[in-house]
Design a protein around this motif. Sequence first.
Motif, PDB file in Angstrom:
ATOM      1  N   LEU A  99       0.628  -0.966  -0.075  1.00 45.69           N
ATOM      2  CA  LEU A  99      -0.245   0.186   0.075  1.00 45.69           C
ATOM      3  C   LEU A  99       1.017   0.828  -0.071  1.00 45.69           C
ATOM      4  O   LEU A  99       1.818   1.329   1.371  1.00 45.69           O
ATOM      5  CB  LEU A  99      -0.484   0.197   1.085  1.00 45.69           C
ATOM      6  CG  LEU A  99      -1.929   1.494   1.655  1.00 45.69           C
ATOM      7  CD1 LEU A  99      -2.780   1.506   0.614  1.00 45.69           C
ATOM      8  CD2 LEU A  99      -2.497   1.178   2.704  1.00 45.69           C
ATOM      9  N   THR A 106      -0.613   1.653  -5.568  1.00 48.97           N
ATOM     10  CA  THR A 106      -0.745   1.335  -4.971  1.00 48.97           C
ATOM     11  C   THR A 106      -1.272   0.568  -6.212  1.00 48.97           C
ATOM     12  O   THR A 106      -1.228  -1.154  -6.355  1.00 48.97           O
ATOM     13  CB  THR A 106      -1.648   1.535  -4.278  1.00 48.97           C
ATOM     14  OG1 THR A 106      -1.319   2.528  -3.039  1.00 48.97           O
ATOM     15  CG2 THR A 106      -2.510   0.029  -3.793  1.00 48.97           C
ATOM     16  N   GLN A 217      -4.230   4.831   2.311  1.00 47.17           N
ATOM     17  CA  GLN A 217      -4.871   5.701   1.100  1.00 47.17           C
ATOM     18  C   GLN A 217      -4.268   6.823   1.329  1.00 47.17           C
ATOM     19  O   GLN A 217      -3.843   7.096   0.664  1.00 47.17           O
ATOM     20  CB  GLN A 217      -5.032   4.802   0.404  1.00 47.17           C
ATOM     21  CG  GLN A 217      -5.380   4.635  -1.964  1.00 47.17           C
ATOM     22  CD  GLN A 217      -3.868   4.123  -1.619  1.00 47.17           C
ATOM     23  OE1 GLN A 217      -3.906   3.897  -2.748  1.00 47.17           O
ATOM     24  NE2 GLN A 217      -2.681   4.932  -1.652  1.00 47.17           N
TER      25      GLN A 217
END
Length: 546
Positions: A99, A106, A217
């Motif tokens: 990640l 990603t 994220q």
Amino acid sequence: MPDAVVIGAGPNGLVAANLLADADWSVEVLEEQPEPGGAVRSDRGVHPDFVNDLCSSFYPLAAASPVLAGLGLEREGLRWSHAPRVVAHPLSDGRCAVLERRPEATAAALDAFEPGDGAAWQDLYDVWDRLRPDILDLLFTPFPPVLPSLRLAARLRASGGLRLLRTLMLPVRRLGEEEFEAEAGRLLLAGSALHADLPPETAGSGGFGWLMSMLGQSHGFPVPVGGAGTLTRALVRRLEHRGGAVRCGERAVEVVVREGRAVAVRTASGESVPAVRAVLADVSVPALYGELVGERHLPARILGDLRRFQWDFATFKVDWALNGAVPWTAAEASTAGTVHLADGVDELTRFAAQLATGQVPDRPFMLFGQMTTSDATRSPAGTESAWAYTHVPHLIKGDAGDAGLTGRWDRCEQEAMADRMEQEVERYAPGFANRVMARRVLAPPTLEALDANLAGGAVNGGTTAMHQQLVFRPLPGAGRPETPVEGLYLASAGAHPGGGVHGAPGANAARAALRGPAARLLSRAPRALARRDRGGRPTGPGARER
């Protein structure tokens, strides 16, 4: 005589105290431990040159929290730091799911496993990007979050409605299978779900795994520069600048109730600390309703539901001082702050099944933290301050391994379990054990001794499973911070929205206290009654407890 007494100087208790102080309430915080922070503390107890966090370390929810953002803790010295990569999940064959800090990066990494999986990840992120404001409002708004729910429902209708809701309700194994062809994307979601106590086959684990992955994220997994304790110190300094006080070494043993209202807190030393307006409890649900408040003050339904309260998994943690970087076979793992260790989703399921049947796992799934990689101040250059934790059953029926662990967690059993965890790290980083200069073992009883809210090593204030969330958290129909006792508010992770360092339970409790009947009554009292001396204590008539 303070307006409010807060029991517990964990992050939720300190957030609550700060918000009350912002409203010009005088506040005293009583903390059992010799220092504040609860599960947000750090020290040099492993090695004098290394800073290790005692309990929690990475704070994606803190980064996303409007509650903490509103406190302006940067003015109190808090700074955040990020590792180059957010999460890595290496496999024993040398491949690694990653990640990254940017969604397109990603996606590119997932495409290396299977073309098309990157687009699937980007689709999941696009959904998050559309829904993020309302989901965060839903998380950080007192229950029931009416307006955020209405806004989210409208966005859901525009984004696929029932199909999207079904996706979020899926077990994380099924969600991964539907979205990704290869193992990498599935592992990122499933490993994130096990940040809580949600096995891969549990309904709703897909939504939680997606939430944690998307938080990583969009916000990363940041750490406080200098150690977790710097976050606590910033909260304490802010409170003290506003006249509040934190008293450590003061264990609360009773919430004093008179005529149905909380009026004081009695400590283990016998002192009665009066509360003019409110008592806020940053304690576990069983501690509040099973110890601090007498049964005679509680309705039978609360006592009945309390017997069905479920803790999350017990936790076993090891801290290390390493004389060099972790020798990961997968190079990508060397730049990630958080590393998930399990050789595939099937191994996660195997691990969860052993927990469910009361077995100490023989191949424990681990969250591994590389703190110097995340914050260079944690240890000398070229070394690594590291930790790992795994879960074990509360009630141990047997050992799936060969050490005969029983759950006594004496010195011998602690060392055997720590050795097992090091052996697991060796599967992905051969030679790891040779880098260990010193280690500290934090078994479930040790974690509870550090913070009574971590009962049996449970770190989330109760299970994250659907039957103990939303309207069911902490008990059915008790989803708000108000309690059956007037002027008493639940301010811990046991309350909605649950565990994680984000301050929402404390903020919700403080806001409830500020609009409570006692607060409204006293706000209409003569101003002379509200005058305070320079230390923030009331003066004049009524200053002593009656």
